[in-house]
Scaffold this motif. Structure first.
Motif, PDB file in Angstrom:
ATOM      1  N   LEU A 376      -1.345 -23.358 -20.096  1.00 25.84           N
ATOM      2  CA  LEU A 376      -0.338 -22.988 -20.993  1.00 25.84           C
ATOM      3  C   LEU A 376       1.124 -23.757 -20.337  1.00 25.84           C
ATOM      4  N   PRO A 377       0.856 -24.186 -19.413  1.00 29.91           N
ATOM      5  CA  PRO A 377       2.316 -25.504 -18.815  1.00 29.91           C
ATOM      6  C   PRO A 377       2.673 -26.668 -20.473  1.00 29.91           C
ATOM      7  N   LEU A 378       1.378 -26.952 -20.463  1.00 30.73           N
ATOM      8  CA  LEU A 378       1.478 -28.119 -21.459  1.00 30.73           C
ATOM      9  C   LEU A 378       2.066 -28.394 -23.039  1.00 30.73           C
ATOM     10  N   GLY A 379       1.627 -26.315 -23.089  1.00 27.97           N
ATOM     11  CA  GLY A 379       2.667 -26.246 -24.092  1.00 27.97           C
ATOM     12  C   GLY A 379       3.945 -25.651 -24.569  1.00 27.97           C
ATOM     13  N   VAL A 380       4.221 -25.005 -23.680  1.00 31.35           N
ATOM     14  CA  VAL A 380       5.404 -24.197 -23.162  1.00 31.35           C
ATOM     15  C   VAL A 380       6.761 -24.742 -23.351  1.00 31.35           C
ATOM     16  N   SER A 381       7.646 -24.239 -23.461  1.00 29.44           N
ATOM     17  CA  SER A 381       8.182 -25.559 -23.791  1.00 29.44           C
ATOM     18  C   SER A 381       8.408 -25.224 -21.894  1.00 29.44           C
ATOM     19  N   ALA A 382       9.050 -27.147 -21.556  1.00 25.33           N
ATOM     20  CA  ALA A 382       9.524 -26.974 -20.556  1.00 25.33           C
ATOM     21  C   ALA A 382      10.860 -26.984 -20.215  1.00 25.33           C
ATOM     22  N   VAL A 383      11.726 -26.891 -20.889  1.00 20.68           N
ATOM     23  CA  VAL A 383      13.072 -26.627 -21.170  1.00 20.68           C
ATOM     24  C   VAL A 383      13.531 -25.310 -21.124  1.00 20.68           C
ATOM     25  N   THR A 384      12.773 -24.599 -21.543  1.00 21.73           N
ATOM     26  CA  THR A 384      12.836 -22.969 -21.228  1.00 21.73           C
ATOM     27  C   THR A 384      12.134 -22.805 -19.288  1.00 21.73           C
ATOM     28  N   VAL A 385      12.112 -23.742 -18.958  1.00 25.44           N
ATOM     29  CA  VAL A 385      11.596 -23.645 -17.688  1.00 25.44           C
ATOM     30  C   VAL A 385      12.378 -24.419 -16.727  1.00 25.44           C
ATOM     31  N   GLY A 386      12.599 -25.281 -17.328  1.00 22.29           N
ATOM     32  CA  GLY A 386      13.780 -26.013 -16.354  1.00 22.29           C
ATOM     33  C   GLY A 386      14.958 -25.190 -16.456  1.00 22.29           C
ATOM     34  N   PHE A 387      15.276 -24.445 -17.400  1.00 21.06           N
ATOM     35  CA  PHE A 387      16.619 -23.802 -17.295  1.00 21.06           C
ATOM     36  C   PHE A 387      16.209 -22.177 -16.542  1.00 21.06           C
ATOM     37  N   GLY A 388      15.400 -22.275 -16.044  1.00 19.57           N
ATOM     38  CA  GLY A 388      14.971 -21.028 -16.111  1.00 19.57           C
ATOM     39  C   GLY A 388      15.080 -20.999 -14.329  1.00 19.57           C
ATOM     40  N   PHE A 389      14.044 -22.346 -14.194  1.00 21.41           N
ATOM     41  CA  PHE A 389      14.704 -22.645 -12.834  1.00 21.41           C
ATOM     42  C   PHE A 389      15.745 -22.205 -12.226  1.00 21.41           C
ATOM     43  N   LEU A 390      16.426 -22.676 -13.212  1.00 22.44           N
ATOM     44  CA  LEU A 390      18.303 -22.753 -12.564  1.00 22.44           C
ATOM     45  C   LEU A 390      18.658 -21.090 -12.404  1.00 22.44           C
ATOM     46  N   ILE A 391      18.361 -20.273 -13.176  1.00 24.72           N
ATOM     47  CA  ILE A 391      18.911 -18.878 -13.154  1.00 24.72           C
ATOM     48  C   ILE A 391      18.279 -18.196 -12.211  1.00 24.72           C
ATOM     49  N   THR A 392      17.098 -18.065 -12.353  1.00 22.65           N
ATOM     50  CA  THR A 392      16.046 -17.453 -11.003  1.00 22.65           C
ATOM     51  C   THR A 392      15.914 -17.927  -9.851  1.00 22.65           C
ATOM     52  N   LEU A 393      15.672 -19.266 -10.117  1.00 21.44           N
ATOM     53  CA  LEU A 393      15.558 -19.572  -8.718  1.00 21.44           C
ATOM     54  C   LEU A 393      17.312 -19.780  -7.663  1.00 21.44           C
ATOM     55  N   ASP A 394      17.906 -18.846  -7.223  1.00 17.76           N
ATOM     56  CA  ASP A 394      19.084 -18.934  -7.429  1.00 17.76           C
ATOM     57  C   ASP A 394      19.772 -18.169  -6.051  1.00 17.76           C
ATOM     58  N   LYS A 395      19.018 -17.489  -5.374  1.00 18.50           N
ATOM     59  CA  LYS A 395      18.835 -16.159  -4.536  1.00 18.50           C
ATOM     60  C   LYS A 395      18.078 -15.986  -3.495  1.00 18.50           C
ATOM     61  N   PRO A 396      18.517 -15.279  -1.847  1.00 14.87           N
ATOM     62  CA  PRO A 396      18.203 -15.916  -0.772  1.00 14.87           C
ATOM     63  C   PRO A 396      16.777 -14.935  -0.824  1.00 14.87           C
ATOM     64  N   PRO A 397      15.764 -15.308  -0.652  1.00 12.86           N
ATOM     65  CA  PRO A 397      14.777 -16.291   0.338  1.00 12.86           C
ATOM     66  C   PRO A 397      14.695 -17.660  -0.895  1.00 12.86           C
ATOM     67  N   LEU A 398      14.921 -18.050  -2.214  1.00 12.69           N
ATOM     68  CA  LEU A 398      14.385 -18.928  -2.670  1.00 12.69           C
ATOM     69  C   LEU A 398      15.092 -19.613  -3.347  1.00 12.69           C
ATOM     70  N   ASP A 399      16.132 -19.609  -2.952  1.00 16.55           N
ATOM     71  CA  ASP A 399      17.598 -20.305  -3.503  1.00 16.55           C
ATOM     72  C   ASP A 399      17.650 -21.773  -3.403  1.00 16.55           C
ATOM     73  N   LEU A 400      16.756 -21.891  -4.924  1.00 10.32           N
ATOM     74  CA  LEU A 400      16.551 -23.662  -4.849  1.00 10.32           C
ATOM     75  C   LEU A 400      17.586 -24.381  -5.407  1.00 10.32           C
ATOM     76  N   ARG A 401      18.787 -24.174  -6.313  1.00 10.76           N
ATOM     77  CA  ARG A 401      19.628 -24.927  -7.129  1.00 10.76           C
ATOM     78  C   ARG A 401      19.687 -26.244  -6.531  1.00 10.76           C
ATOM     79  N   THR A 402      19.825 -26.057  -5.189  1.00 13.35           N
ATOM     80  CA  THR A 402      20.778 -27.706  -4.304  1.00 13.35           C
ATOM     81  C   THR A 402      19.831 -28.213  -4.302  1.00 13.35           C
TER      82      THR A 402
END
Length: 538
Positions: A376-402
């Motif tokens: 699926l990662p070959l066809g599902v929107s990589a743009v959505t994945v990238g923006f999703g990283f910013l809005i989901t991985l923003d709280k401990p223990p997975l605050d990875l935005r920086t």
């Protein structure tokens, strides 16, 4: 299987679900009526039409040009065959940004054809289609040619002996056997062109968008999450359907045929007709592949004062020529990309290796579903994945935005399918009795893997690592969101330079694209030297 499932759940399913949820929820309630509202908009219908139309046209054109090449690689034996096989595969692992840049230099305003003969094709149509053919030529040659080279020649010869003409024997014997491979190749080409981003982003301009480009525009420029969420769901449904049909065609191909060693089916061309076909295919392949890449290199050297390395030298300074595109010298993007790609490759090998091992030892619908999930990662929107990283991985223990690790994680998602597809056939070929004998002698599962499986799949691991490295190096859709301004990757740097006016920015983009092309090409040529499977498939 637990580790790969957890990885995909956390870094793929969770970000995609979260971004879609934000777009379709209002006040805590789902607003499914937004789907119909968005899909009824004329501008969105235009995007859906262009996405589908260009994907169909690109697929048909790719099959038309590449199928003769598949025949030549399958049936003819000629000097330099393995080198040429590597050359035609180079475009497949090139970043889409580089492909778009190469065709912009060839067909765009001020491009080579425009300068030499005043010929400028419509970059929003022909350049996109030709760039997609360039990118996917190897998919058809390797997928169809790989099977074609293993079809027993005696079946067609028997039909000829019974009175069938050459075309009738091909239509009644060879073509039905090839049909699943042709269908599989066509579906993969359609998938890659349906979800095209970098090529259309650079060549299409504001007037033409695929679903992926429109998701990026709605998300990054207009901040319209509801529209982006609906388009993501449409693309997800389309990709899921394509992958389901593709899996069925692959299973049919695996079950239906008895194959032979490719060395038994290739021979030197005989007669003027076969030599003419070989020459025509070689000329077409070299023009299609080498001409755009050659123009890319030429543009990187063609400075205001004549040919030289001025654009490459300008990559070493910040704000060269008054440009403020980067906070660091653009050349630093090379080191950043290499470091990110190495980490992404390691992650992809671990996750993909565990997934391939699990798929080898288990069977059933659940396992087949997991196998499809890995694609699926070959066809599902990589743009959505990238923006999703910013809005989901923003709280401990997975605050990875920086954190720098975000980029390799996004790149690894694209690399894992290549690792699985490369290692799975080799692992399935390992005799289970070897593992059982090791267990009887007291070896633990880990030691049995280390001493039985690993020596047999070592070369496959190296090939998988090479493909994962190349595709990680060129990942753009997700990275464009999460790469920090002071640590840009090569594809992001190229896109930023092309997005600014000025001859220096354009020349630097060509120089960076050339560097990226050379790194990917060297990686692939090294892969061809260590491959043991010469059937021609990926």
């Amino acid at each position: 299987m637990a580790v790969p499932v957890a990885f995909f759940a956390l870094f793929f399913a969770y970000p995609v679900t979260a971004i879609v949820g934000r777009g379709l929820k209002a006040g805590g309630d789902w607003q499914f009526g937004r789907i119909g509202d968005v899909l009824a908009r004329p501008d969105i219908l235009d995007v859906l039409w262009f996405t589908t139309w260009q994907a169909l046209a690109s697929t048909a054109l790719t099959l038309l040009i590449a199928l003769p090449g598949a025949y030549v690689f399958a049936r003819f034996d000629f000097p330099g065959k393995q080198v040429l096989r590597a050359v035609v595969t180079v475009p497949f692992v090139l970043p889409t940004v580089v492909v778009g840049t190469a065709f912009l230099a060839l067909l765009g305003r001020g491009g080579l054809l425009d300068e030499l003969w005043g010929v400028r094709l419509d970059t929003t149509v022909w350049a996109i289609l030709l760039a997609h053919v360039f990118f996917n030529y190897a998919v058809v040659v390797r997928t169809v040619g790989g099977l074609w080279s293993q079809l027993d020649l005696r079946q067609e010869e028997a039909a000829r002996v019974l009175g069938a003409g050459r075309f009738a024997a091909f239509r009644r014997v060879t073509l039905p056997a090839l049909a699943p491979a042709v269908a599989a190749a066509a579906l993969m080409v359609f998938l890659f062109t349906f979800t095209s981003f970098g090529v259309v982003q650079i060549l299409g301009g504001p007037a033409y968008s695929t679903l992926e480009v429109e998701v990026y525009r709605q998300t990054a420029q207009l901040l319209d999450l509801p529209t982006a969420a609906v388009l993501t769901l449409v693309q997800f449904a389309a990709v899921g359907g394509i992958l389901a049909v593709h899996a069925a065609t692959v299973r049919r191909r695996e079950r239906a045929l008895k194959l032979v060693d490719p060395a038994q089916t290739s021979r030197r061309p005989r007669g003027a007709g076969q030599w003419a076909l070989l020459g025509g295919v070689l000329l077409t392949a070299l023009l299609l592949i080498l001409l755009p890449l050659g123009v890319l290199v030429e543009r990187s050297l063609d400075g205001a004062g004549g040919y030289g390395f001025g654009y490459y030298e300008a990559l070493q300074s910040v704000g060269a020529g008054g440009s403020s595109t980067f906070l660091v010298p653009p050349l630093e993007a090379v080191g950043n990309s290499l470091r990110y790609a190495l980490v992404a490759t390691l992650i992809a090998l671990v996750i993909g290796g565990l997934a391939a091992a699990a798929l080898t030892r288990r069977a059933g619908r659940l396992v087949r579903g997991f196998d499809a999930l890995l694609m699926l990662p070959l066809g599902v929107s990589a743009v959505t994945v990238g923006f999703g990283f910013l809005i989901t991985l923003d709280k401990p223990p997975l605050d990875l935005r920086t954190s720098w690790i975000l980029v390799p994680l996004a790149q690894a998602l694209v690399g894992v399918p290549f690792v699985v597809r490369t290692m799975l056939p080799v692992l399935r070929a390992v005799d289970d009795r070897l593992r059982e004998a090791a267990a009887v002698l007291g070896a633990s599962p880990l030691r049995a893997w280390r001493e039985v499986d690993l020596p047999l799949v070592r070369r496959a691991v190296l090939v998988a690592a090479g493909f994962a490295f190349a595709v990680s190096l060129g990942e753009f859709g997700a990275t464009v969101f999460i790469a920090r301004p002071d640590n840009p990757t090569l594809p992001v740097a190229v896109a930023r330079l092309l997005g600014r006016s000025g001859e220096l920015n354009y020349g630097q983009a060509m120089a960076l694209s050339t560097i990226l092309m050379l790194v990917c090409a060297v990686s692939l040529l090294l892969l061809e030297r260590i491959r043991t499977d010469r059937s021609g498939e990926f």
